[in-house]
Enzyme design. Structure first.
Site, mmCIF file in Angstrom:
data_model
loop_
_atom_site.group_PDB
_atom_site.id
_atom_site.type_symbol
_atom_site.label_atom_id
_atom_site.label_comp_id
_atom_site.label_asym_id
_atom_site.label_seq_id
_atom_site.Cartn_x
_atom_site.Cartn_y
_atom_site.Cartn_z
ATOM 1 N N GLU A 38 3.735 -5.496 0.477
ATOM 2 C CA GLU A 38 4.136 -5.655 -1.251
ATOM 3 C C GLU A 38 4.535 -4.301 -1.632
ATOM 4 O OE1 GLU A 38 0.705 -7.474 -2.921
ATOM 5 O OE2 GLU A 38 0.502 -8.753 -1.672
ATOM 6 N N GLU A 70 -4.853 -8.259 1.183
ATOM 7 C CA GLU A 70 -6.051 -7.569 -0.054
ATOM 8 C C GLU A 70 -7.973 -7.386 0.205
ATOM 9 O OE1 GLU A 70 -1.837 -6.070 -2.816
ATOM 10 O OE2 GLU A 70 -4.256 -7.050 -3.293
#
Length: 444
Positions: free
Chosen positions: A352, A169
């Site tokens: 995720e 991320e």
């Protein structure tokens, strides 16, 4: 109630896994790990709920055989984990920590013994303090430091790893942490933000090259995505949503695959990028083998008068999770389509997906019906994406365990396994049992 979802909605070779991260579960106070900028961020009053930190976390450092047994017992194919840079290199550079190196040997071997494909992420936010002292992600030298770390990981473990991604991320590593100040290092500085956003991509490409040079394959990138929706039909709100999407989603995709940054971002960050930044795209665009999408929610963008970026995020109308995040499964489909717009044909993984729930043990069980519905509805969208031709190859649940949720401490529970943070006892939730039955052929 949505329709039941059968396992047959997915190809037989579709990969199911769970994801975790080192600082959130291992216990950073063990095994000779060096200090990180998360330790100092958490020690600063007002940054983290109850000033909680990751010193013990879930004590995965000592309890990983049981935790991996839970993952395997659910019927998962793969396990996504991260290495702690400061556990392996306490100063970020120089002499490795033998205990840290040995820990990841044991961890990876245990995954293989449990039939789990090891999917490593090199960096999930815990920067060694010694490198933070040198400017961290603001310092261009971090790309070389990270490349050396990637080389060390590749040489030590590469022959046993199924996949690898350098950074989890990049938006969180850079924007959330340097512009919004919500995570370590807790800055609110536009110049720092521009440099961190660029350097995290340069570090990604440098690490890919380093791992490739050591003979590793199946290398990818993991970005987080939120579907940006205008808060109203007003043209100004549409512009706000467009700019939010450019900052959150398109900046990193565009850098990785097009060698450019979106104009809607350059309007604000352009003057603050480091000299010669355009010359780095040859490294940033180093080919990868897959792209990972982390997805949880959408956002509602409203125009805000004043300084760039002129964005205010407002509450939407849909059902919320314990994080206050809207549940909008169709936005996952939108984000998968966005990804394939930038890299058509490249294998895609949902790396995720999950939700924080108000999970309260009762009679030795942990009912979490909202999470079961959330997973069913998002997996149904994933199945439709495959039917529509998106090359989606796998799906990783976040997370295997309740864990340290960064600035929210231990308050928000994302796990399929409940962790009592006083006793560290593990209790599989109803969602764990539902996914286990689904992977064995029952409908979810």
């Amino acid at each position: 109630m949505s329709d039941p979802l059968p396992r047959s909605a997915f190809p037989e070779d579709f990969l199911f896994g769970a994801a975790t991260s080192s600082y959130q579960i291992e216990g950073h106070g063990f095994g000779g790990a060096g200090p990180t900028h998360w330790d100092s961020f958490a020690a600063t009053p007002g940054n983290v709920v109850r000033q909680e930190d990751g010193r013990v976390a879930c004590d995965h450092y000592h309890r990983f055989p049981g935790d991996l047994g839970l993952a395997a017992g659910m019927g998962l194919d793969a396990y996504r984990f991260s290495t702690s840079w400061a556990r392996i290199l306490p100063e970020g550079r120089g002499t490795p920590n033998p205990e840290g190196l040995d820990f990841y040997d044991r961890l990876i071997d245990c995954m293989l013994e449990n039939g789990l494909k090891p999917a490593v992420t090199l960096y999930h936010w815990e920067l060694p303090s010694a490198l933070a002292d040198l400017g961290g992600w603001r310092n261009r030298d971090i790309a070389a430091w990270f490349g050396d770390f990637a080389q060390l990981v590749a040489r030590r473990y590469g022959d046993r790893l199924w996949s690898a991604a350098p950074v989890n991320e990049p938006w969180c590593v850079s924007w959330l942490s340097h512009f919004e100040g919500a995570q370590a290092p807790g800055l609110r500085d536009i110049r720092a933000t521009a440099r961190a956003m660029h350097h995290v991509l340069l570090a990604h490409g440098t690490a890919i090259n380093a791992m490739r040079a050591e003979g590793m394959g199946n290398l990818g990138a993991v970005c987080n995505f939120e579907d940006s929706i205008p808060a109203s039909d007003a043209p100004a709100d549409h512009l706000a949503a467009e700019r939010q999407a450019a900052i959150y989603n398109r900046f990193f995709l565009s850098g990785l695959f097009r060698g450019a940054y979106p104009e809607r971002v350059m309007e604000g960050l352009g003057p603050h990028l480091p000299a010669g930044w355009q010359d780095d795209f040859a490294v940033i665009r180093t080919p990868i083998d897959w792209i990972g999408a982390n997805f949880y929610t959408c956002n509602r963008a409203q125009w805000a008068e004043g300084a760039w970026p002129n964005i205010r995020l407002v509450e939407g109308p849909l059902e919320k999770t314990a994080m206050g995040w809207e549940i909008r499964p169709e936005s996952l489909g939108a984000m998968l389509r966005l990804v394939t717009e930038y890299c058509p044909g490249l294998p895609v993984y949902v790396t995720e997906n999950g939700m924080a729930g108000h999970d309260v043990p009762a009679g030795g069980e942990v009912p979490d019906p909202q999470r079961i519905a959330y997973l069913r509805d998002h997996l149904a969208v994933a199945a439709r994406a495959i039917a529509d031709g998106i090359p989606l190859k796998g799906y990783f649940l976040w997370s295997l365990l309740d864990n340290y949720e960064w600035s929210l401490g231990y308050e928000k529970r994302f796990g399929l396994v409940h962790v009592d943070f006083d006793t560290l006892a593990r209790t599989p939730k109803h969602s764990y049992h539902a996914v286990k039955a689904f992977l064995r052929g029952s409908d979810l």
